[in-house]
Scaffold this motif. Structure first.
Motif, PDB file in Angstrom:
ATOM      1  N   GLY A  10      56.258   1.518   4.116  1.00  0.00           N
ATOM      2  CA  GLY A  10      55.424   0.809   3.148  1.00  0.00           C
ATOM      3  C   GLY A  10      54.195   0.170   3.749  1.00  0.00           C
ATOM      4  N   GLU A  11      54.050   0.288   5.065  1.00  0.00           N
ATOM      5  CA  GLU A  11      52.842  -0.251   5.696  1.00  0.00           C
ATOM      6  C   GLU A  11      51.637   0.650   5.371  1.00  0.00           C
ATOM      7  OE1 GLU A  11      54.984   1.627   7.075  1.00  0.00           O
ATOM      8  OE2 GLU A  11      54.325   2.600   8.912  1.00  0.00           O
ATOM      9  N   ILE A  12      50.477   0.110   5.569  1.00  0.00           N
ATOM     10  CA  ILE A  12      49.249   0.881   5.324  1.00  0.00           C
ATOM     11  C   ILE A  12      48.706   1.313   6.685  1.00  0.00           C
ATOM     12  CG2 ILE A  12      46.913   0.824   4.384  1.00  0.00           C
ATOM     13  CD1 ILE A  12      47.952  -1.439   2.489  1.00  0.00           C
ATOM     14  N   VAL A  13      48.599   2.605   6.874  1.00  0.00           N
ATOM     15  CA  VAL A  13      48.176   3.149   8.169  1.00  0.00           C
ATOM     16  C   VAL A  13      46.716   3.588   8.083  1.00  0.00           C
ATOM     17  CG1 VAL A  13      48.615   4.897   9.921  1.00  0.00           C
ATOM     18  CG2 VAL A  13      50.529   3.931   8.623  1.00  0.00           C
ATOM     19  N   CYS A  14      45.887   3.012   8.957  1.00  0.00           N
ATOM     20  CA  CYS A  14      44.463   3.375   9.000  1.00  0.00           C
ATOM     21  C   CYS A  14      44.185   4.115  10.308  1.00  0.00           C
ATOM     22  CB  CYS A  14      43.582   2.129   8.946  1.00  0.00           C
ATOM     23  SG  CYS A  14      43.755   1.174   7.429  1.00  0.00           S
ATOM     24  N   SER A  15      43.328   5.117  10.245  1.00  0.00           N
ATOM     25  CA  SER A  15      42.965   5.831  11.470  1.00  0.00           C
ATOM     26  C   SER A  15      41.504   6.241  11.418  1.00  0.00           C
ATOM     27  CB  SER A  15      43.853   7.070  11.654  1.00  0.00           C
ATOM     28  OG  SER A  15      43.660   7.975  10.598  1.00  0.00           O
TER      29      SER A  15
END
Lengths: 98, 133
Positions: A10-15
């Motif tokens: 449920g975390e938000i992953v940014c790349s």
């Protein structure tokens, strides 16, 4: 190149690179978030003031409901950007182990 | 190395690639590349936002000499906008007191080693330097 997605917990992953050209996409995604979330920056290489504006706007909106974003795995350079802008006082930030 | 870019946020990826090519050719590390890219974006987007009536391209020049990166951004037929002027930013403000925007030039002034502005005959030129190591 910039990507933003939900991770398995449920975390938000940014790349990639969150620059001014990517802010509409980031804001569109974050506008769909209405509860407390963790942002995982382990693969985020770069952020500019335009990206900070998106984070601030989201944090202010969530604060109206008593929620907040937490940001983890922040690299040294992005951490410096947070520090210069004073964002380290309005976000819960955890540095990346480098 | 010098190149002109369209006055549009969509030019940012091309500016990144152009600048990265110059910095990589001189084997400069992330400690100097990150602030150079950040300063470049803050200046370029500032030019796009505040001189949106101009349709002229923005010229970017990146040079490296003895470990010092010098970047020059030039635009023509624009109004004066001195980016070296101190910015009134309260970085200790609470979340409730903050509004988005206004941080770009504050960041710029904190991350570069030198920042100069020239304005003559409606030509605006910003020069910044960043030392490696």
């Amino acid at each position: 190149m910039f990507e933003i997605n939900f991770g398995g917990d449920g975390e938000i992953v940014c790349s990639g690179r969150l620059d001014a050209a990517q802010c509409d996409r980031a804001l569109s995604f974050l506008d769909g978030v209405s509860d407390a979330r963790t942002l995982d920056f382990s693969a985020l290489e770069y952020i500019s003031s335009a990206g900070l504006g998106i984070l601030l706007k989201t944090q202010k909106r969530l604060a109206e409901n008593g929620a907040a974003l937490k940001i983890v795995n922040v690299n040294n350079h992005i951490h410096d950007v947070f520090r210069y802008s004073g964002f380290n006082t309005i976000f819960d930030i955890e540095a990346k182990q480098e | 190395m010098r190149k002109k870019f369209a006055r549009d946020f969509d030019s940012l990826s091309a500016i990144y690639e152009f600048t990265e090519g110059v910095l990589a050719a001189h084997d400069l590390g992330e400690a100097v590349r990150f602030p150079v890219h950040l300063a470049m974006e803050e200046l370029f987007t500032n030019m796009v936002k505040y001189n949106h009536d101009s349709d002229g391209e923005i010229e970017v020049d990146v040079a490296v000499d003895a470990g010092v990166v010098t970047v020059t951004l030039t635009e023509h037929d624009v109004d004066e906008f001195d980016v070296t002027r101190p910015r009134e930013i309260d970085t200790s403000a609470s979340l409730g007191e903050r509004t988005p925007g206004g941080l770009g030039l504050h960041l710029l002034q904190n991350i570069v080693d030198n920042l100069d502005y020239e304005y003559r005959d409606r030509r605006s030129r910003v020069i910044f330097t960043k030392e490696s190591g």
